[in-house]
Structures are given as C-alpha cells and as structure tokens.
Design a protein around this motif. Structure first.
Motif, PDB file in Angstrom:
ATOM      1  N   GLU A  82     -11.314 -44.341  23.941  1.00 47.10           N
ATOM      2  CA  GLU A  82     -10.909 -45.330  24.930  1.00 47.10           C
ATOM      3  C   GLU A  82     -11.745 -45.145  26.197  1.00 47.10           C
ATOM      4  O   GLU A  82     -12.107 -44.027  26.563  1.00 47.10           O
ATOM      5  CB  GLU A  82      -9.416 -45.152  25.276  1.00 47.10           C
ATOM      6  CG  GLU A  82      -8.473 -45.604  24.191  1.00 47.10           C
ATOM      7  CD  GLU A  82      -8.272 -47.105  24.183  1.00 47.10           C
ATOM      8  OE1 GLU A  82      -8.598 -47.763  25.198  1.00 47.10           O
ATOM      9  OE2 GLU A  82      -7.799 -47.636  23.160  1.00 47.10           O
ATOM     10  N   ASP A  83     -12.040 -46.238  26.879  1.00 44.73           N
ATOM     11  CA  ASP A  83     -12.769 -46.153  28.135  1.00 44.73           C
ATOM     12  C   ASP A  83     -11.898 -45.488  29.209  1.00 44.73           C
ATOM     13  O   ASP A  83     -10.686 -45.310  29.036  1.00 44.73           O
ATOM     14  CB  ASP A  83     -13.177 -47.559  28.610  1.00 44.73           C
ATOM     15  CG  ASP A  83     -14.157 -48.209  27.643  1.00 44.73           C
ATOM     16  OD1 ASP A  83     -14.898 -47.473  26.975  1.00 44.73           O
ATOM     17  OD2 ASP A  83     -14.162 -49.453  27.570  1.00 44.73           O
ATOM     18  N   ASN A  84     -12.539 -45.165  30.340  1.00 48.88           N
ATOM     19  CA  ASN A  84     -11.831 -44.620  31.497  1.00 48.88           C
ATOM     20  C   ASN A  84     -11.102 -43.330  31.154  1.00 48.88           C
ATOM     21  O   ASN A  84      -9.969 -43.097  31.581  1.00 48.88           O
ATOM     22  CB  ASN A  84     -10.841 -45.656  32.058  1.00 48.88           C
ATOM     23  CG  ASN A  84     -10.385 -45.325  33.472  1.00 48.88           C
ATOM     24  OD1 ASN A  84     -11.087 -44.634  34.208  1.00 48.88           O
ATOM     25  ND2 ASN A  84      -9.210 -45.811  33.829  1.00 48.88           N
ATOM     26  N   ASP A  85     -11.752 -42.479  30.346  1.00 50.13           N
ATOM     27  CA  ASP A  85     -11.185 -41.182  29.944  1.00 50.13           C
ATOM     28  C   ASP A  85      -9.839 -41.337  29.237  1.00 50.13           C
ATOM     29  O   ASP A  85      -8.979 -40.448  29.305  1.00 50.13           O
ATOM     30  CB  ASP A  85     -11.021 -40.249  31.154  1.00 50.13           C
ATOM     31  CG  ASP A  85     -12.363 -39.811  31.720  1.00 50.13           C
ATOM     32  OD1 ASP A  85     -13.320 -39.681  30.935  1.00 50.13           O
ATOM     33  OD2 ASP A  85     -12.460 -39.629  32.953  1.00 50.13           O
ATOM     34  N   GLY A  86      -9.633 -42.461  28.587  1.00 41.03           N
ATOM     35  CA  GLY A  86      -8.399 -42.667  27.831  1.00 41.03           C
ATOM     36  C   GLY A  86      -7.263 -43.251  28.639  1.00 41.03           C
ATOM     37  O   GLY A  86      -6.181 -43.499  28.092  1.00 41.03           O
ATOM     38  N   ALA A  87      -7.485 -43.462  29.951  1.00 44.33           N
ATOM     39  CA  ALA A  87      -6.420 -44.039  30.780  1.00 44.33           C
ATOM     40  C   ALA A  87      -6.260 -45.516  30.452  1.00 44.33           C
ATOM     41  O   ALA A  87      -7.219 -46.285  30.526  1.00 44.33           O
ATOM     42  CB  ALA A  87      -6.749 -43.855  32.259  1.00 44.33           C
ATOM     43  N   ARG A  88      -5.064 -45.915  30.100  1.00 46.80           N
ATOM     44  CA  ARG A  88      -4.825 -47.290  29.661  1.00 46.80           C
ATOM     45  C   ARG A  88      -4.490 -48.180  30.854  1.00 46.80           C
ATOM     46  O   ARG A  88      -3.698 -47.811  31.714  1.00 46.80           O
ATOM     47  CB  ARG A  88      -3.691 -47.329  28.632  1.00 46.80           C
ATOM     48  CG  ARG A  88      -4.059 -46.574  27.350  1.00 46.80           C
ATOM     49  CD  ARG A  88      -2.954 -46.587  26.310  1.00 46.80           C
ATOM     50  NE  ARG A  88      -3.365 -45.841  25.124  1.00 46.80           N
ATOM     51  CZ  ARG A  88      -4.006 -46.366  24.093  1.00 46.80           C
ATOM     52  NH1 ARG A  88      -4.313 -47.643  24.104  1.00 46.80           N
ATOM     53  NH2 ARG A  88      -4.350 -45.629  23.052  1.00 46.80           N
ATOM     54  N   GLY A  89      -5.106 -49.360  30.872  1.00 43.02           N
ATOM     55  CA  GLY A  89      -4.889 -50.299  31.958  1.00 43.02           C
ATOM     56  C   GLY A  89      -3.762 -51.262  31.661  1.00 43.02           C
ATOM     57  O   GLY A  89      -3.081 -51.174  30.630  1.00 43.02           O
ATOM     58  N   SER A  90      -3.584 -52.227  32.580  1.00 41.82           N
ATOM     59  CA  SER A  90      -2.470 -53.165  32.439  1.00 41.82           C
ATOM     60  C   SER A  90      -2.621 -54.033  31.196  1.00 41.82           C
ATOM     61  O   SER A  90      -1.633 -54.375  30.542  1.00 41.82           O
ATOM     62  CB  SER A  90      -2.377 -54.045  33.686  1.00 41.82           C
ATOM     63  OG  SER A  90      -3.584 -54.755  33.883  1.00 41.82           O
ATOM     64  N   GLY A  91      -3.877 -54.421  30.858  1.00 40.26           N
ATOM     65  CA  GLY A  91      -4.090 -55.258  29.674  1.00 40.26           C
ATOM     66  C   GLY A  91      -3.630 -54.564  28.416  1.00 40.26           C
ATOM     67  O   GLY A  91      -2.979 -55.160  27.553  1.00 40.26           O
ATOM     68  N   ASN A  92      -3.963 -53.280  28.290  1.00 34.77           N
ATOM     69  CA  ASN A  92      -3.559 -52.522  27.113  1.00 34.77           C
ATOM     70  C   ASN A  92      -2.042 -52.367  27.064  1.00 34.77           C
ATOM     71  O   ASN A  92      -1.414 -52.524  26.004  1.00 34.77           O
ATOM     72  CB  ASN A  92      -4.236 -51.157  27.125  1.00 34.77           C
ATOM     73  CG  ASN A  92      -4.005 -50.380  25.849  1.00 34.77           C
ATOM     74  OD1 ASN A  92      -2.950 -49.820  25.648  1.00 34.77           O
ATOM     75  ND2 ASN A  92      -5.005 -50.356  24.980  1.00 34.77           N
ATOM     76  N   VAL A  93      -1.442 -52.064  28.223  1.00 33.67           N
ATOM     77  CA  VAL A  93       0.013 -51.880  28.276  1.00 33.67           C
ATOM     78  C   VAL A  93       0.724 -53.173  27.916  1.00 33.67           C
ATOM     79  O   VAL A  93       1.661 -53.197  27.100  1.00 33.67           O
ATOM     80  CB  VAL A  93       0.450 -51.386  29.666  1.00 33.67           C
ATOM     81  CG1 VAL A  93       1.972 -51.336  29.759  1.00 33.67           C
ATOM     82  CG2 VAL A  93      -0.127 -50.007  29.950  1.00 33.67           C
ATOM     83  N   LEU A  94       0.278 -54.294  28.504  1.00 38.82           N
ATOM     84  CA  LEU A  94       0.928 -55.575  28.228  1.00 38.82           C
ATOM     85  C   LEU A  94       0.674 -56.053  26.806  1.00 38.82           C
ATOM     86  O   LEU A  94       1.552 -56.649  26.174  1.00 38.82           O
ATOM     87  CB  LEU A  94       0.445 -56.625  29.226  1.00 38.82           C
ATOM     88  CG  LEU A  94       1.007 -56.511  30.643  1.00 38.82           C
ATOM     89  CD1 LEU A  94       0.356 -57.527  31.557  1.00 38.82           C
ATOM     90  CD2 LEU A  94       2.520 -56.685  30.638  1.00 38.82           C
ATOM     91  N   GLY A  95      -0.547 -55.800  26.296  1.00 34.87           N
ATOM     92  CA  GLY A  95      -0.836 -56.186  24.924  1.00 34.87           C
ATOM     93  C   GLY A  95       0.114 -55.543  23.939  1.00 34.87           C
ATOM     94  O   GLY A  95       0.516 -56.149  22.937  1.00 34.87           O
ATOM     95  N   ASN A  96       0.504 -54.306  24.227  1.00 31.18           N
ATOM     96  CA  ASN A  96       1.403 -53.581  23.329  1.00 31.18           C
ATOM     97  C   ASN A  96       2.885 -53.777  23.656  1.00 31.18           C
ATOM     98  O   ASN A  96       3.728 -53.567  22.781  1.00 31.18           O
ATOM     99  CB  ASN A  96       1.082 -52.085  23.372  1.00 31.18           C
ATOM    100  CG  ASN A  96      -0.148 -51.721  22.568  1.00 31.18           C
ATOM    101  OD1 ASN A  96      -0.165 -51.825  21.353  1.00 31.18           O
ATOM    102  ND2 ASN A  96      -1.203 -51.328  23.267  1.00 31.18           N
ATOM    103  N   ALA A  97       3.200 -54.134  24.914  1.00 31.75           N
ATOM    104  CA  ALA A  97       4.607 -54.144  25.324  1.00 31.75           C
ATOM    105  C   ALA A  97       5.118 -55.513  25.764  1.00 31.75           C
ATOM    106  O   ALA A  97       6.303 -55.628  26.079  1.00 31.75           O
ATOM    107  CB  ALA A  97       4.824 -53.134  26.457  1.00 31.75           C
ATOM    108  N   ALA A  98       4.270 -56.541  25.796  1.00 28.10           N
ATOM    109  CA  ALA A  98       4.731 -57.861  26.244  1.00 28.10           C
ATOM    110  C   ALA A  98       5.836 -58.411  25.345  1.00 28.10           C
ATOM    111  O   ALA A  98       6.807 -58.997  25.828  1.00 28.10           O
ATOM    112  CB  ALA A  98       3.551 -58.841  26.296  1.00 28.10           C
TER     113      ALA A  98
END
Length: 445
Positions: free
Chosen positions: A274-290
């Motif tokens: 994952e980019d950013n040393d594996g830190a998940r952004g809002s897009g990733n969080v919302l994609g999985n939790a929306a």
C-alpha cells in the motif's frame, strides 16, 4: 494577528448573523444576507478587500470566496425554510464552518502539526454548533426544550465537525461553500434519526472513537483523512447502532490495518505494498465501510419507522455484518496472499505476477475465510439474534463478497472501476447476500 486569522474572524462574525433567522425570522434575515452579498460584489480593492480576500480572489479583484460562501448559506437557508431541514440545523451548520475555520487558523499560528489543526477546527466547530443550536432552539421552542435536546445537539455538532474537517482535508482549504452544503445535508438526515443516548454517553463515544482513531494514525495505519473518516464512522455506529456494532466495525479497522504491515518490506520489493507506508486514506476507508455505514443508517431509520413497509431492523444488522465480513476477508486475502509469489487469475487460473488484479492464492483465500469467521464469531458473541445459523451465513457472505472482489478485479478494475469502486461493490454484494440468505431461511423455517 495574521491575515488568515483576521479573515477567519470576520467570516466567523458574518456566520453569527445566521442567528438572525431564529431571532427575527427568515423574512427579516433575508435583507441582511442581501446586504452582505451586495457588499461582496461592490468591494473590489482597498483594506476591506484585503481583509476578506482569499489568495485566488486577487486575480479578478472579486471576493469570490465570500460570495460563494454567502450563496451557500442562502441555499441552506432556503432549504430550511422550504423543506424539513430545521432552523437549528441551519444555524449550527453555518456557525460550525465559520468558527471551526477560526479555530484552525489560530492553531496554525502556533504549530505546523496537522493533527493539532484538525483538532482545533473540530473543537471550535463543535462548540459553536452546540451553542448556536441551543440559542436557536431556545428562541423557537423555549430554553427547557433546548436543554432537553442537548444530547442531540452535541451528536449533530460533533458529526458535522468531523465531516467538515474531513472534507477540508481531502478538498481545498477554501472550499467551505461545498463543505457547508455537505454538512448541512448530512445533519438534515441525522436529525431525523433517534439516538437514545445522553450527553455523557455521547461524550464517552467521542472519547473512545477519537482515542482509537488517533491510535491508528500514530501506528501509521491511517492518514489524517483516514483517521477522521474512521472516527466519524465509529461515532455514527455507536450512537445509531450500539457498541456491539462498533466492536464489529473496529475489528476490521484494527486487524485490517495491522495486516497491511504484515511483511511490508517484502510487499515493497514485490511492488504490491500500500502507498503511504500502508496508511489508509479516506477513500480506502469509505470504499470498505460505506455500505456498513448505510446499514447503520438503515437500522436507525427502520427502528424509528421512517422507512416504507417497515423492514425488520435485524436485516440491516446482517447486512452490516456481511459487508464487514467481506471487507475483512478481502483485506486479509490481499495483504496476506500477496506475499506469496504464485498467484493465479481467478477467472482462468493462469499464473500471474504478484499484485495482478484478480490474482488469488490458496493462502490468501484461507486468510479471507478466517477473516470472515472472526467477524461472524464477534457477531455471534455480541448479538443474540445472530445465532449459529446467522454466523454461518455471515461467513458465507464474506466469502462470496471476497470472491466478487476478485472477479471484479480480474474483469473491470483498471478499465471501468477503480480499487475503491471494486471494494464498494464487493461489500455491497456481501451485505445483500447476507440479508437475502437470512430472508430465505426465515421463509423456509
């Protein structure tokens, strides 16, 4: 005092004029907005222009930032006076944006720490929205009603502040008109739902979600945007569902986040990290939790009898669990399966390079089933209505959703869909499969 602080202070004062709506009425407040809007068009240079202008306003010598801000406020006010959006929500939203920005600008004069900036915005915004909402409600319904509604005001204010801070982080700093309208629409929806929690309970929920959100940021499993998204989702889940729902959701964030760090150096060498040393952004969080959030909102609306045909709220519980089981399955299968160098394309079973969309390994599939089983086990332990049969359905839904994710990755990802779109559709399929299986068993049994 710096220019951004002075500008933010003036904007906060202008936002305070929103209190004229509950105090003197919409008809009397309209001329105030008209005067401010006219002044924004007339002032094109001089000290007042310099005080109110955003950097981009100098190009055309027009206070476009102020003009669009006032127009957004007018649009929200028209919704409040025409539809069911309450005046209290309107006032709270406008004050939230204005004073939140002031708090952030004050913090920027002290430190460059982005977390401090976000914290200052959220605290000032929440306080302003609570105070403004209480004043508005006092004029409309009396002080006693305002006092009794303090838990609702706090919940709405905190939710709006978190959404505004998130949008300001992922958009541009000067997109406050867009932020204002987005926050107003969210709070319009939340105001229709019943939380049933007291002020102290909501403060505890905030403390829990903020602590866990900051921990995810400190452990570098989430960016600031990802942290804010997680806090907002957690707060809504606790208040509109309960702590059981939150435990299910946070299990995904915790285990999924840690799995991202699993053999991270090897993933980097293979080019699948994952980019950013594996830190998940809002897009990733919302994609999985929306979808999970939608299930929480559906549960609250169903419990309050706001939905047509009055569906059983338990269906939304299973949809929630099915979506989270899918997100957990997909994340673990990807993060653990990607370190094995012999993936095969799910559609043809031909060997493919590590990281290929739609590539699967037996180790990843096994990890995904374990992830779904974890979610099912937690759901079984926390919700009596789940039972053994329900837990088995959740596992099945998680496996189906994980498989849908792989199929979409092999066929549509990169051409029609992005990664977050694939995640959303996969979790949606897991939620629907879970609810449909529960309905089927209910019909059969």
């Amino acid at each position: 005092m710096t220019a951004p602080v002075r500008r933010a202070g003036v904007f906060a004062i202008l936002c305070t004029l929103a209190l004229a709506v509950p105090i003197v009425g919409p008809q009397a407040a309209a001329p105030i907005a008209a005067v401010v809007l006219l002044g924004a068009f007339v002032v094109t240079d001089g000290p007042l222009f310099d005080l109110l202008a955003y950097p981009g306003d100098y190009e055309d010598n027009r206070l476009y930032g102020l003009i669009t801000f006032v127009l957004a406020g007018i649009a929200l006010g028209l919704i409040a006076t025409t539809f069911s959006l309450s005046i209290t929500v309107f006032v709270g939203t406008v004050l939230l944006i204005g004073y939140g920005n002031l708090g952030e600008q004050l913090a920027r004069t002290r430190t460059d720490d982005d977390v401090v900036h976000v914290t200052a915005f959220s605290l000032f915004a929440t306080a302003a929205a609570v105070v403004g909402g209480a004043i508005s409600m006092s004029f409309e319904y009396g002080p006693a009603v305002a006092e009794s509604q303090l838990p609702t005001l706090l919940f709405l204010a905190a939710s709006g502040a978190l959404l505004a801070a998130l949008l300001r982080d992922v958009l541009f700093l000067y997109d406050d008109p867009v932020v204002m309208l987005s926050v107003g629409l969210l709070l319009w929806l939340l105001a229709e739902l019943e939380s049933g929690l007291g002020t102290g309970e909501i403060l505890v929920a905030l403390a829990v979600t903020v602590a866990l959100g900051y921990a995810s940021y400190a452990l570098e499993t989430a960016s600031i945007a990802g942290m804010l998204t997680g806090i907002l989702l957690g707060l809504l889940t606790i208040v509109l569902g309960n702590y059981g729902w939150f435990v299910v959701l946070i299990s995904f964030f915790a285990i999924g986040g840690l799995s991202t760090k699993f053999r991270y150096e090897k993933k980097e060498r293979l080019g699948v990290a994952e980019d950013n040393d594996g830190a998940r952004g809002s897009g990733n969080v919302l994609g999985n939790a929306a979808v999970a959030l939608g299930a929480v909102l559906g549960y609250a609306a169903s419990s309050a009898a706001l939905l047509p045909s009055n569906p059983d709220p338990t269906l939304f519980l299973f949809a929630f669990a099915g979506s989270v089981a899918t997100a957990m399955s997909d994340t673990l299968s990807s993060e653990i399966g990607s370190v094995f160098e012999a993936p095969r394309l799910i559609t043809t079973f031909e060997p493919v390079e590590p990281g290929t969309d739609g590539g699967v390994t037996w180790q990843g599939e096994l990890a995904g089933i374990v992830g779904a089983t974890v979610v099912a086990g937690i759901s079984y332990a926390l919700f009596p209505e789940v039972g053994l049969a329900g837990a088995a359905i959740i596992v099945a839904a998680g496996f189906v959703g994980m498989t849908v994710d792989s199929l979409l990755g092999a066929t549509l990802e990169g051409t029609v869909l992005g990664n977050q779109g694939v995640n959303f559709l996969a979790t949606l399929s897991g939620a629907l499969i879970c609810a449909l299986l529960v309905l089927s068993f209910a019909v059969l049994g």
